[in-house]
Scaffold this motif. Structure first.
Motif, PDB file in Angstrom:
ATOM      1  N   SER B  49       2.876   8.779   7.477  1.00 51.27           N
ATOM      2  CA  SER B  49       4.257   7.993   7.800  1.00 51.27           C
ATOM      3  C   SER B  49       4.687   7.328   6.513  1.00 51.27           C
ATOM      4  N   TYR B  50       3.735   6.712   5.939  1.00 51.65           N
ATOM      5  CA  TYR B  50       4.092   5.949   4.674  1.00 51.65           C
ATOM      6  C   TYR B  50       4.121   6.746   3.565  1.00 51.65           C
ATOM      7  N   GLY B  51       3.346   7.845   3.333  1.00 52.96           N
ATOM      8  CA  GLY B  51       3.228   8.676   2.082  1.00 52.96           C
ATOM      9  C   GLY B  51       2.304   8.241   1.366  1.00 52.96           C
ATOM     10  N   ARG B  52       1.192   7.575   1.723  1.00 48.66           N
ATOM     11  CA  ARG B  52       0.264   6.962   1.039  1.00 48.66           C
ATOM     12  C   ARG B  52      -1.126   6.724   1.374  1.00 48.66           C
ATOM     13  N   GLY B  53      -1.993   6.601   0.739  1.00 47.49           N
ATOM     14  CA  GLY B  53      -3.308   6.082   1.450  1.00 47.49           C
ATOM     15  C   GLY B  53      -4.339   7.178   0.864  1.00 47.49           C
ATOM     16  N   SER B  54      -5.456   6.682   1.235  1.00 45.28           N
ATOM     17  CA  SER B  54      -7.009   7.605   0.920  1.00 45.28           C
ATOM     18  C   SER B  54      -7.910   7.387   1.775  1.00 45.28           C
ATOM     19  N   PRO B  55      -8.792   8.192   1.656  1.00 41.38           N
ATOM     20  CA  PRO B  55      -9.910   8.074   2.745  1.00 41.38           C
ATOM     21  C   PRO B  55     -10.737   6.682   2.262  1.00 41.38           C
ATOM     22  N   ALA B  56     -10.683   6.237   1.240  1.00 42.63           N
ATOM     23  CA  ALA B  56     -11.271   4.506   0.934  1.00 42.63           C
ATOM     24  C   ALA B  56     -10.421   4.009   1.822  1.00 42.63           C
ATOM     25  N   ASP B  57      -9.019   3.884   2.026  1.00 43.44           N
ATOM     26  CA  ASP B  57      -8.354   2.843   2.751  1.00 43.44           C
ATOM     27  C   ASP B  57      -8.718   3.092   4.010  1.00 43.44           C
ATOM     28  N   ALA B  58      -9.021   4.279   4.403  1.00 39.16           N
ATOM     29  CA  ALA B  58      -9.221   4.623   5.898  1.00 39.16           C
ATOM     30  C   ALA B  58     -10.495   3.859   6.088  1.00 39.16           C
ATOM     31  N   ASP B  59     -11.438   3.808   5.576  1.00 45.50           N
ATOM     32  CA  ASP B  59     -12.515   3.129   5.865  1.00 45.50           C
ATOM     33  C   ASP B  59     -12.450   1.610   5.772  1.00 45.50           C
ATOM     34  N   GLU B  60     -11.638   1.045   4.949  1.00 46.38           N
ATOM     35  CA  GLU B  60     -11.440  -0.411   4.580  1.00 46.38           C
ATOM     36  C   GLU B  60     -10.577  -0.815   6.001  1.00 46.38           C
ATOM     37  N   VAL B 102      -3.075  -2.729  12.094  1.00 47.83           N
ATOM     38  CA  VAL B 102      -3.659  -2.964  10.862  1.00 47.83           C
ATOM     39  C   VAL B 102      -3.180  -1.922   9.827  1.00 47.83           C
ATOM     40  N   ALA B 103      -3.084  -0.720   9.964  1.00 45.02           N
ATOM     41  CA  ALA B 103      -2.486   0.092   9.099  1.00 45.02           C
ATOM     42  C   ALA B 103      -1.146   0.087   8.539  1.00 45.02           C
ATOM     43  N   ILE B 104      -0.274  -0.386   9.584  1.00 46.04           N
ATOM     44  CA  ILE B 104       1.005  -0.359   9.409  1.00 46.04           C
ATOM     45  C   ILE B 104       1.103  -1.642   8.597  1.00 46.04           C
ATOM     46  N   ASP B 105       0.590  -2.814   8.930  1.00 46.34           N
ATOM     47  CA  ASP B 105       0.761  -4.007   8.271  1.00 46.34           C
ATOM     48  C   ASP B 105       0.337  -3.767   6.414  1.00 46.34           C
ATOM     49  N   PHE B 106      -0.815  -2.906   6.480  1.00 43.80           N
ATOM     50  CA  PHE B 106      -1.561  -2.887   5.300  1.00 43.80           C
ATOM     51  C   PHE B 106      -0.552  -2.141   4.369  1.00 43.80           C
ATOM     52  N   TYR B 107       0.184  -0.899   4.863  1.00 42.69           N
ATOM     53  CA  TYR B 107       1.187  -0.311   3.987  1.00 42.69           C
ATOM     54  C   TYR B 107       2.182  -0.739   3.661  1.00 42.69           C
ATOM     55  N   ARG B 108       2.951  -1.669   4.792  1.00 45.03           N
ATOM     56  CA  ARG B 108       4.102  -2.359   4.489  1.00 45.03           C
ATOM     57  C   ARG B 108       3.761  -3.544   3.477  1.00 45.03           C
ATOM     58  N   ARG B 109       2.619  -4.090   3.495  1.00 45.97           N
ATOM     59  CA  ARG B 109       2.385  -4.905   2.416  1.00 45.97           C
ATOM     60  C   ARG B 109       1.950  -4.512   1.019  1.00 45.97           C
TER      61      ARG B 109
END
Lengths: 391, 220
Positions: B49-60, B102-109
């Motif tokens: 949805s935010y068009g970004r992110g990585s597997p490492a992000d997903a773990d975190e 948590v994910a939405i907050d992370f990608y908004r920030r």
């Protein structure tokens, strides 16, 4: 009856000459006269000082708590602001008088300190516990001034009264007496507090304090907009928002692409949760119904399409894609820039919901051409591009 | 160890241990492990949805969500279940909601953090020193802007406490984008003149509070 400041201090001096005051009253009256000796003379001062014993001074010092003046002065600051910003007329006068009482209390403490200093020059310095108490009293006043002097702007509404007091103080006393002298000429600041004038007055142009205060509070002139916080999003998602809050969310997300995107992300997250639940409910179907996004599956059916680049910029490209009877708009971020976009088919209606795809943001414009739409693209946090387009 | 328990039974075990003051790490860990796959799926959808992110992000993000579930989610779940039955269906759904937020907050920030600083990588290669200086400058300005906004909101909190009517008018006029005194007056059920007065007083008080806060900060 309104008595001018000079007449009031002249009456204090006469009272001092007559005698019969309490020790505290005498100390304050002595200091009042000493600090205004250029206008009042020193009549009665020495006699009154000689009448005070070491025990009298020590007894008075024991009863003093300079820190108690702090809440009184903070209250006076609020009252001064209320006099200027609240209701006019009698009510304002009540606030002004009460606030001025607070400043006078600080001034009387200063007068008493000056009188004790003068007393020491006649009787010799205090010693032992009395000397410690005397030092504590002066230190207390010093701490008080350190905290409150920077708040002198709060007392600007009392400036006519403060100037009257300032002008009868001896010149050497004026710098210390911030409660009467600091920002005493800054009357124009009051009007500028509520609405910064387009053409600042000569005072506002030349006064460094006023200029700094106005410049340091520019954030108030363009207040930050409220956006959906993480807590707002949670409450929205859990159905905990009131009708008023929901109305605000609707209105806000019509204008704010980033918050609208957060709401879309919530919906997409819900779809993902539902799919995950379905997955659990029907594990047998796992082989045939993966949790992968079907749109991204390799080999997904593709149809002949026509592409038209509507806009190409350094940060993004806008492509109109016509495919059979349908049209869609692609907003493709370039050079790693963060791009958000909204497409409005009619004024006042919410934006179409974008889908994030492998080529960027995608808006389904539906079937049937010959229509126009409005596109907004935001790059980063500030640059906004807008245009209308037909499809 | 907990393989023979259903999700609900395992969750009941967590709550029981927690109520008794015992460690909940093992059963909660087992539970979250069962939910790891759907959690990562939810995260992947938010990333898309935010068009970004990585597997490492997903773990975190998954770890962060587990932490939040442990810190506040257990109590929150109980509260929501009692007050709003149906909103949280099951502990798993509730956990996945936490994951989603948590994910939405992370990608908004992340968008806020990255957007002004991201630049053309070619330029960065050509002028690394100037890019570093620019990045430092941007970071400093961002910090100052954040600090200024924090002070503004603290000043507004004080206005809400000390002059709630003025704060209400200001909130409506500026924060909620109404920016029209007739509309403000209608919504607050006051006269248009009073709307002007309240907003104008609010501005004056906010300036005074802001200056106080700036000076208090200077003394700290």
């Amino acid at each position: 009856m309104v008595v001018d400041a000079l007449s009031r201090y002249q009456a204090r001096r006469e009272q001092l000459v007559r005698g019969g005051m309490s020790n505290g009253g005498s100390l304050e009256a002595i200091g009042d006269v000493l600090r205004r000796a250029e206008r009042l003379g020193r009549e009665g001062v020495e006699q009154a000082l000689r009448g005070l014993t070491r025990a009298d001074i020590d007894g008075w010092l024991r009863s003093q708590k300079p820190e108690a003046l702090q809440p009184a002065l903070l209250r006076a600051a609020e009252e001064a602001a209320e006099a200027a910003l609240g209701e006019e007329g009698e009510e304002a006068e009540v606030w002004r008088t009460s606030s001025m009482d607070g400043l006078s209390a600080r001034d009387r403490a200063e007068s008493a300190a000056r009188a004790i200093g003068e007393w020491e020059s006649i009787h010799g310095t205090l010693d032992g516990e009395a000397a410690a108490r005397w030092k504590a009293f002066r230190d207390g006043l010093g701490r008080l001034d350190t905290v409150l002097r920077p708040k002198a702007r709060w007392f600007i509404p009392l400036n006519p009264q403060r100037r009257a007091e300032r002008d009868i103080l001896d010149t050497a006393e004026r710098t210390r007496a911030w409660w009467f002298t600091e920002r005493a000429e800054c009357d124009d600041f009051l009007a500028a507090l509520s609405a910064r004038p387009e053409r600042p007055s000569p005072h506002l142009q030349s006064c460094g304090d006023c200029r700094a205060d106005l410049s340091n509070t520019e954030a108030v002139e363009v207040p930050p907009k409220r956006h959906l916080s993480a807590d707002d999003l949670w409450r929205f998602d859990m159905g905990m928002m009131s009708a008023v809050e929901l109305k605000w969310v609707d209105g806000h997300t019509e204008k704010c692409i980033e918050c609208a995107q957060a709401i879309w992300a919530l919906e997409e997250g819900d779809e993902a949760i539902e799919q995950a639940q379905d997955e659990q409910a029907a594990p047998a179907a796992r082989g045939s119904r993966s949790m992968e996004n079907p749109a991204r599956r390799p080999g997904a059916a593709r149809h002949p399409e026509q592409r038209e680049v509507l806009e190409e910029r350094r940060e993004f490209r806008v492509v109109l894609v016509r495919e059979r009877q349908r049209a869609r708009l692609l907003v493709q971020p370039l050079a790693g820039r963060a791009v958000t976009a909204a497409v409005f088919l009619a004024p006042g209606k919410p934006s179409l919901k974008p889908q994030q795809g492998p080529e960027g943001l995608q808006f389904d414009l539906g079937t049937g051409g010959g229509r126009t739409a409005h596109l907004m693209v935001r790059v980063g946090n500030s640059e906004i591009f807008e245009r209308d387009f037909s499809f | 160890m907990f393989d023979d328990l259903t999700d609900d039974e395992l969750f009941a075990e967590v709550l029981q241990r927690r109520a008794g003051g015992a460690a909940v790490g093992a059963p909660l860990g087992a539970l979250c492990e069962r939910w790891a796959r759907p959690a990562r799926y939810v995260i992947s959808k938010i990333q898309a949805s935010y068009g970004r992110g990585s597997p490492a992000d997903a773990d975190e993000l998954y770890q962060d969500a587990v932490g939040k579930f442990l810190d506040r989610g257990l109590d929150q779940f109980r509260g929501v279940s009692e007050q709003m039955p149906g909103r949280s269906a099951s502990p798993k759904t509730f956990f996945l909601r936490i994951v989603k937020h948590v994910a939405i907050d992370f990608y908004r920030r992340q968008r806020e953090d990255l957007a002004p600083g991201v630049s053309d990588p070619d330029e960065a290669m050509e002028e690394p020193a100037s890019e570093v200086a620019r990045a430092v400058d941007l970071s400093r300005r961002r910090e100052e802007r954040t600090e200024a906004q924090e002070l503004y909101w603290r000043a507004f909190e004080r206005l809400q406490q000390e002059h709630p009517k003025e704060a209400g008018a200001w909130e409506l006029y500026h924060h909620q984008d109404v920016e029209d005194h007739e509309e403000c007056a209608r919504r607050l059920n006051i006269s248009v003149v009073n709307s002007y007065k309240r907003v104008s007083r609010a501005q004056a008080y906010l300036r005074l509070y802001l200056l106080d806060l700036q000076q208090e900060g200077g003394h700290e």
